[in-house]
Motif scaffolding. Structure first.
Motif, PDB file in Angstrom:
ATOM      1  N   GLN A 192       0.820  -1.208   0.000  1.00 32.06           N
ATOM      2  CA  GLN A 192       0.000   0.000   0.000  1.00 32.06           C
ATOM      3  C   GLN A 192       0.855   1.259   0.000  1.00 32.06           C
ATOM      4  OE1 GLN A 192      -3.418  -0.294  -0.265  1.00 32.06           O
ATOM      5  NE2 GLN A 192      -2.867  -2.459  -0.488  1.00 32.06           N
ATOM      6  N   THR A 193       2.103   1.135   0.400  1.00 35.55           N
ATOM      7  CA  THR A 193       2.994   2.287   0.456  1.00 35.55           C
ATOM      8  C   THR A 193       4.278   1.980  -0.290  1.00 35.55           C
ATOM      9  OG1 THR A 193       4.136   1.563   2.465  1.00 35.55           O
ATOM     10  CG2 THR A 193       2.098   2.838   2.747  1.00 35.55           C
ATOM     11  N   LYS A 194       5.040   3.024  -0.515  1.00 39.61           N
ATOM     12  CA  LYS A 194       6.331   2.868  -1.199  1.00 39.61           C
ATOM     13  C   LYS A 194       7.256   1.955  -0.404  1.00 39.61           C
ATOM     14  CE  LYS A 194      10.182   5.538  -3.095  1.00 39.61           C
ATOM     15  NZ  LYS A 194      10.740   6.898  -3.312  1.00 39.61           N
ATOM     16  N   GLU A 195       7.233   2.089   0.922  1.00 40.05           N
ATOM     17  CA  GLU A 195       8.116   1.289   1.757  1.00 40.05           C
ATOM     18  C   GLU A 195       7.739  -0.190   1.724  1.00 40.05           C
ATOM     19  OE1 GLU A 195      10.683   2.752   2.611  1.00 40.05           O
ATOM     20  OE2 GLU A 195       9.893   4.728   2.130  1.00 40.05           O
ATOM     21  N   GLU A 196       6.447  -0.496   1.611  1.00 40.59           N
ATOM     22  CA  GLU A 196       6.008  -1.887   1.573  1.00 40.59           C
ATOM     23  C   GLU A 196       6.364  -2.573   0.256  1.00 40.59           C
ATOM     24  OE1 GLU A 196       1.879  -1.930   2.528  1.00 40.59           O
ATOM     25  OE2 GLU A 196       2.225  -1.776   4.682  1.00 40.59           O
ATOM     26  N   LYS A 197       6.767  -1.787  -0.728  1.00 39.43           N
ATOM     27  CA  LYS A 197       7.189  -2.364  -2.003  1.00 39.43           C
ATOM     28  C   LYS A 197       8.622  -2.901  -1.947  1.00 39.43           C
ATOM     29  CE  LYS A 197       4.222   0.515  -4.946  1.00 39.43           C
ATOM     30  NZ  LYS A 197       4.184   1.530  -6.019  1.00 39.43           N
ATOM     31  N   LEU A 198       9.342  -2.533  -0.886  1.00 40.32           N
ATOM     32  CA  LEU A 198      10.727  -2.972  -0.776  1.00 40.32           C
ATOM     33  C   LEU A 198      10.818  -4.486  -0.644  1.00 40.32           C
ATOM     34  CD1 LEU A 198      12.170  -0.333   1.705  1.00 40.32           C
ATOM     35  CD2 LEU A 198      12.607  -0.482  -0.750  1.00 40.32           C
ATOM     36  N   VAL A 199      11.849  -5.066  -1.258  1.00 41.47           N
ATOM     37  CA  VAL A 199      12.178  -6.480  -1.078  1.00 41.47           C
ATOM     38  C   VAL A 199      13.306  -6.538  -0.055  1.00 41.47           C
ATOM     39  CG1 VAL A 199      13.127  -8.525  -2.181  1.00 41.47           C
ATOM     40  CG2 VAL A 199      11.426  -7.142  -3.379  1.00 41.47           C
ATOM     41  N   VAL A 200      13.075  -7.233   1.063  1.00 44.85           N
ATOM     42  CA  VAL A 200      13.990  -7.185   2.196  1.00 44.85           C
ATOM     43  C   VAL A 200      14.626  -8.550   2.442  1.00 44.85           C
ATOM     44  CG1 VAL A 200      14.211  -6.659   4.657  1.00 44.85           C
ATOM     45  CG2 VAL A 200      12.594  -5.371   3.245  1.00 44.85           C
ATOM     46  N   TYR A 231      16.045 -26.902   8.189  1.00 43.96           N
ATOM     47  CA  TYR A 231      16.310 -26.217   9.454  1.00 43.96           C
ATOM     48  C   TYR A 231      14.983 -25.705  10.023  1.00 43.96           C
ATOM     49  CZ  TYR A 231      21.280 -26.333   8.350  1.00 43.96           C
ATOM     50  OH  TYR A 231      22.548 -26.745   8.063  1.00 43.96           O
ATOM     51  N   SER A 232      14.764 -25.939  11.303  1.00 43.31           N
ATOM     52  CA  SER A 232      13.596 -25.372  11.972  1.00 43.31           C
ATOM     53  C   SER A 232      13.995 -24.033  12.570  1.00 43.31           C
ATOM     54  CB  SER A 232      13.094 -26.309  13.070  1.00 43.31           C
ATOM     55  OG  SER A 232      14.084 -26.475  14.069  1.00 43.31           O
ATOM     56  N   PHE A 233      13.021 -23.151  12.781  1.00 44.38           N
ATOM     57  CA  PHE A 233      13.342 -21.864  13.381  1.00 44.38           C
ATOM     58  C   PHE A 233      12.194 -21.373  14.255  1.00 44.38           C
ATOM     59  CE2 PHE A 233      11.388 -20.501   9.301  1.00 44.38           C
ATOM     60  CZ  PHE A 233      10.421 -19.611   9.764  1.00 44.38           C
ATOM     61  N   LEU A 234      12.556 -20.502  15.174  1.00 42.34           N
ATOM     62  CA  LEU A 234      11.608 -19.727  15.964  1.00 42.34           C
ATOM     63  C   LEU A 234      11.873 -18.258  15.666  1.00 42.34           C
ATOM     64  CD1 LEU A 234       9.481 -19.311  18.194  1.00 42.34           C
ATOM     65  CD2 LEU A 234      11.358 -19.332  19.850  1.00 42.34           C
ATOM     66  N   GLN A 235      10.851 -17.552  15.208  1.00 49.95           N
ATOM     67  CA  GLN A 235      10.995 -16.132  14.918  1.00 49.95           C
ATOM     68  C   GLN A 235      10.896 -15.344  16.219  1.00 49.95           C
ATOM     69  OE1 GLN A 235       8.690 -14.629  11.594  1.00 49.95           O
ATOM     70  NE2 GLN A 235       8.567 -12.592  12.551  1.00 49.95           N
ATOM     71  N   LEU A 236      11.981 -14.669  16.588  1.00 45.74           N
ATOM     72  CA  LEU A 236      12.053 -13.934  17.850  1.00 45.74           C
ATOM     73  C   LEU A 236      11.533 -12.513  17.725  1.00 45.74           C
ATOM     74  CD1 LEU A 236      15.680 -15.027  18.821  1.00 45.74           C
ATOM     75  CD2 LEU A 236      13.542 -16.095  19.549  1.00 45.74           C
ATOM     76  N   GLU A 237      11.571 -11.980  16.523  1.00 45.64           N
ATOM     77  CA  GLU A 237      11.244 -10.567  16.320  1.00 45.64           C
ATOM     78  C   GLU A 237      10.658 -10.391  14.931  1.00 45.64           C
ATOM     79  OE1 GLU A 237      13.650  -6.264  16.270  1.00 45.64           O
ATOM     80  OE2 GLU A 237      14.684  -8.143  16.762  1.00 45.64           O
ATOM     81  N   ASP A 238       9.669  -9.516  14.813  1.00 40.36           N
ATOM     82  CA  ASP A 238       9.086  -9.231  13.500  1.00 40.36           C
ATOM     83  C   ASP A 238      10.090  -8.499  12.621  1.00 40.36           C
ATOM     84  OD1 ASP A 238       6.695 -10.407  14.146  1.00 40.36           O
ATOM     85  OD2 ASP A 238       5.755  -8.533  14.810  1.00 40.36           O
ATOM     86  N   LEU A 239       9.802  -8.481  11.339  1.00 43.66           N
ATOM     87  CA  LEU A 239      10.648  -7.755  10.402  1.00 43.66           C
ATOM     88  C   LEU A 239      10.765  -6.307  10.848  1.00 43.66           C
ATOM     89  CD1 LEU A 239      12.064  -8.144   7.568  1.00 43.66           C
ATOM     90  CD2 LEU A 239      10.037  -7.064   6.611  1.00 43.66           C
ATOM     91  N   LYS A 240      11.986  -5.815  10.891  1.00 46.01           N
ATOM     92  CA  LYS A 240      12.181  -4.424  11.276  1.00 46.01           C
ATOM     93  C   LYS A 240      11.627  -3.523  10.189  1.00 46.01           C
ATOM     94  CE  LYS A 240      16.189  -5.688  14.008  1.00 46.01           C
ATOM     95  NZ  LYS A 240      17.644  -5.571  14.209  1.00 46.01           N
ATOM     96  N   SER A 241      11.288  -2.327  10.556  1.00 48.55           N
ATOM     97  CA  SER A 241      10.577  -1.397   9.682  1.00 48.55           C
ATOM     98  C   SER A 241      11.077  -1.438   8.250  1.00 48.55           C
ATOM     99  CB  SER A 241      10.723   0.029  10.224  1.00 48.55           C
ATOM    100  OG  SER A 241      10.195   0.960   9.317  1.00 48.55           O
ATOM    101  N   PHE A 242      10.102  -1.512   7.313  1.00 43.30           N
ATOM    102  CA  PHE A 242      10.478  -1.470   5.899  1.00 43.30           C
ATOM    103  C   PHE A 242      11.192  -0.163   5.578  1.00 43.30           C
ATOM    104  CE2 PHE A 242       8.708  -5.033   3.537  1.00 43.30           C
ATOM    105  CZ  PHE A 242       7.930  -5.639   4.503  1.00 43.30           C
ATOM    106  N   CYS A 243      10.894   0.852   6.359  1.00 40.31           N
ATOM    107  CA  CYS A 243      11.542   2.146   6.153  1.00 40.31           C
ATOM    108  C   CYS A 243      12.845   2.167   6.945  1.00 40.31           C
ATOM    109  CB  CYS A 243      10.627   3.274   6.610  1.00 40.31           C
ATOM    110  SG  CYS A 243      11.334   4.910   6.396  1.00 40.31           S
ATOM    111  N   GLU A 244      13.951   2.325   6.265  1.00 39.46           N
ATOM    112  CA  GLU A 244      15.258   2.341   6.892  1.00 39.46           C
ATOM    113  C   GLU A 244      16.044   3.555   6.410  1.00 39.46           C
ATOM    114  OE1 GLU A 244      15.611  -2.522   6.677  1.00 39.46           O
ATOM    115  OE2 GLU A 244      17.117  -1.235   5.734  1.00 39.46           O
ATOM    116  N   ILE A 245      16.710   4.194   7.340  1.00 38.50           N
ATOM    117  CA  ILE A 245      17.554   5.338   7.007  1.00 38.50           C
ATOM    118  C   ILE A 245      19.007   4.966   7.261  1.00 38.50           C
ATOM    119  CG2 ILE A 245      18.114   7.741   7.537  1.00 38.50           C
ATOM    120  CD1 ILE A 245      15.391   7.424   6.235  1.00 38.50           C
ATOM    121  N   THR A 246      19.854   5.262   6.310  1.00 35.46           N
ATOM    122  CA  THR A 246      21.282   5.089   6.506  1.00 35.46           C
ATOM    123  C   THR A 246      21.920   6.460   6.690  1.00 35.46           C
ATOM    124  OG1 THR A 246      21.328   3.097   5.139  1.00 35.46           O
ATOM    125  CG2 THR A 246      23.429   4.191   5.534  1.00 35.46           C
ATOM    126  N   ILE A 247      22.465   6.684   7.874  1.00 38.32           N
ATOM    127  CA  ILE A 247      23.237   7.903   8.120  1.00 38.32           C
ATOM    128  C   ILE A 247      24.685   7.586   7.772  1.00 38.32           C
ATOM    129  CG2 ILE A 247      23.946   9.604   9.841  1.00 38.32           C
ATOM    130  CD1 ILE A 247      21.465   8.926  11.441  1.00 38.32           C
TER     131      ILE A 247
END
Length: 653
Positions: free
Chosen positions: A378-386, A426-442
């Motif tokens: 729905q947004t530009k950020e959600e179009k990102l492939v991560v 390999y089995s896995f347990l997801q500990l954390e949701d995907l971090k924000s699709f919006c990312e800033i690199t300083i």
């Protein structure tokens, strides 16, 4: 005469030997090429190596030999032959081989060298999605690190010394593909990788801890003597789609070159609880492969992998509508947001409508990596492939990712080192949701404020708005730093180095993914100055402005002059010449007079504030000494003219 006859006979024998040798090598090369064209990579490798051992070698042989390893994920061997190809036959090499060599370097964790060859690839290829991705994400490793650590993984106890991969949820079971038992009853060997063919198996699934147990063959109706793999089931468990070699009703299908392709088959649960005879789907073809089916949440759309004509790369992801009567619409390519000129494969749709898939075309760690994107952004950020990050992804092939959103547990497959077989689950347990699709690199460079010299060894620290340290790094010889942070937030970036004044910048990040260029300039605590130097530059004074047509010292100018006065108080022997300059606007003589008045006004102000008169000289230069070409009659910008309106404080003693 006898001697000549012997010589002639010897020559004939030598020519015969050479001729037979050449003929033999030509036959071997022909056989090797035929094996390669039929994807019989193991046999092709052996034949090419025999030819090379005899001293016969050219660009095509090295290409095919490297490819036979590359397409089998034998990246270490592929790297060896691609390197020789690029070093010996660079003029005969297509740009694609720079990309493939870079991939093999990544598989050996040689990322800096891989980036060198990716840069060469970009120079040789313009209209390629992989080029655009590499250019848009030069710091892709940092972005991968940003998403890393969100999974806890474990090599599944069900793995064998053979190939095990491609899991699917099926009620209280997980169904997967394995070649573990097929050699016991059959000697069928797949000539692509010299491994036995795959069958479908099932294991009981524990949703609490993800453990699998009680393995057994899934269905004699679905399994054949050829490959079966990567199933997907409808939620009611009554329909299955899966991948199989082109083998229907005991007919082994081939394309025009005699190669057997992959097809997607469908089967239904019958009233006896078994499966109906699988049927090939209508969009399959003998001439290309379709494989690795996945279902949308509403089960009205099928996603799959194919190398059908019209795609972007080696294999693309497609979607096709499933009609109410079970027929299908037309396949639709998922487009350049997802597909590249490389390989995209193994799609999976999660219950929150995310598309997971594997690719070697998007920026990754090497081989196939697992990626995720919104299926209906729905947004530009959600179009990102991560890239989902480590430890799911590695320098080897990582693929066939599935997840149960409710329990946060799932499985993926990999051929990484220290596994049990060639491919492992390999089995896995997801500990954390995907971090924000919006990312800033300083990012930026640390330099000396006065000399612009790069300050290697400077320490750069990034703090959040509560002054909590996020990360500190010591910059290398290039003076560069970078840090990925959140969008729409406030950060403080601090630079420190011995003998320099600490500098800090406030950075407000926008709501859209981007890189913020944030250079950091440090000023020396103690500065040296010689005769002829300008104190205005040494002290980094702001421009001293006067009101229009005036020479009165304004309040903002007084602040800057206070800095000069302080230095002169510290060094009582110092003498300076105050030089005033104007731009070229207005009459020349008027500008000269105006600058003279301003210089004298500045001197008078400094005398009034304690500097002895014999330590100061004031002189106006009007518009006679511009710092650029903005003289009479020029058409410069306002900012360019402004550079010439300045005051200088030249040390004369």
């Amino acid at each position: 005469m006898v001697i000549n006859l012997q010589k002639s006979l010897l020559t004939l024998i030598l020519l015969s030997i050479i001729g037979n040798s050449v003929f033999s090598q030509e036959n071997k090369l022909k056989r090797a090429n035929e094996q390669y064209d039929k994807y019989q990579y193991i046999d092709a490798q052996k034949t090419y190596l025999q030819i090379i051992k005899k001293g016969y070698k050219d660009a095509d042989i090295l290409k095919n030999l490297g490819n036979s390893y590359y397409f089998n994920s034998q990246f270490e061997e592929a790297k060896k032959w691609y390197k020789e190809l690029l070093e010996s036959y660079s003029s005969e090499v297509e740009p694609e081989y720079y990309f493939r060599y870079a991939q093999t370097l990544k598989s050996a964790k040689e990322y800096e060298e891989a980036d060198v060859y990716m840069q060469k690839f970009t120079e040789l290829t313009s209209n390629d999605e992989r080029v655009k991705l590499f250019q848009n994400e030069p710091d892709y490793l940092k972005r991968i690190d940003f998403q890393s650590g969100r999974y806890e993984i474990e090599n599944s106890s069900i793995n064998s010394s053979f190939s095990d991969f491609g899991t699917a949820f099926f009620g209280r079971f997980v169904v997967f593909a394995s070649s573990r038992d097929t050699l016991i009853f059959s000697k069928n060997i797949h000539q692509w990788n010299n491994e036995s063919f795959l069958d479908l198996y099932r294991a009981e699934y524990n949703p609490v801890n993800g453990e699998l147990a009680e393995i057994e063959k899934f269905s004699n109706t679905l399994n054949t003597k050829f490959h079966e793999s990567t199933p997907v089931f409808t939620k009611d468990g009554k329909t299955v789609y899966f991948t199989r070699n082109n083998y229907t009703e005991r007919r082994f299908g081939k394309d025009k070159k005699g190669t057997n392709k992959l097809k997607i088959y469908r089967s239904y649960k019958n009233t006896q609880g078994d499966w109906t005879t699988p049927q090939s789907l209508s969009f399959n073809s003998d001439e290309y492969s379709t494989a690795h089916p996945a279902l949308s949440i509403d089960e009205k759309t099928l996603y799959f992998t194919s190398d059908m004509p019209g795609g972007k790369g080696q294999s693309d992801l497609y979607e096709i509508s499933i009609n109410t009567d079970g027929s299908f619409g037309e396949p639709q390519n998922l487009g350049s947001r997802i597909n590249t000129e490389g390989k995209e494969t193994f799609p999976f749709i999660s219950d929150d409508n995310d598309l997971y898939f594997s690719s070697n075309g998007h920026n990754g760690l090497g081989g196939l990596d697992v990626y995720v994107t919104r299926l209906s952004p729905q947004t530009k950020e959600e179009k990102l492939v991560v890239n989902v990050g480590k430890p799911v992804n590695s320098p080897k092939d990582d693929f066939a990712f599935i997840v149960d959103v409710a329990s946060k547990r799932g499985y993926f497959s990999s051929n990484r080192e220290n596994g049990v077989g060639s491919d492992d689950i390999y089995s896995f347990l997801q500990l954390e949701d995907l971090k924000s699709f919006c990312e800033i690199t300083i990012a930026g460079v640390v330099t000396d404020k006065d000399t612009n010299e790069i300050l290697s060894g400077a320490k750069v620290s990034v703090y959040d708005s509560s002054n909590n340290l996020i990360k500190s790094i010591v910059v290398g010889e290039d003076g560069t730093y970078s840090q990925i942070v959140k969008c729409g937030s406030k950060y403080f970036v601090r630079a420190e180095k011995e003998e320099y004044v600490t500098s800090e910048k406030l950075v407000n990040t926008p709501e859209e993914t981007q890189t913020l260029d944030t250079p950091l300039m440090l000023e020396k605590k103690i500065k040296s100055a010689d005769i002829g130097d300008d104190l205005a530059k040494i002290l980094s004074l702001k421009t001293i402005y006067f009101d229009f047509d005036g020479d009165y010292i304004r309040e903002d100018a007084a602040i800057e002059l206070a800095k000069v006065i302080e230095v002169m108080n510290q060094y009582p022997e110092m003498k300076i010449e105050v030089r005033s300059h104007t731009d070229s606007h207005g009459d020349d003589n008027y500008n000269l007079d105006l600058s003279e008045r301003r210089a004298k006004s500045t001197v008078a102000y400094m005398i009034k504030n304690g500097i002895a008169e014999d330590r100061l000289v004031g002189k106006g230069f009007g518009e006679t000494q511009p710092v650029n070409d903005c003289s009479n009659g020029s058409n410069c910008k306002k900012e360019e003219y402004q550079l010439n309106r300045r005051s200088e404080f030249i040390i004369i003693k």
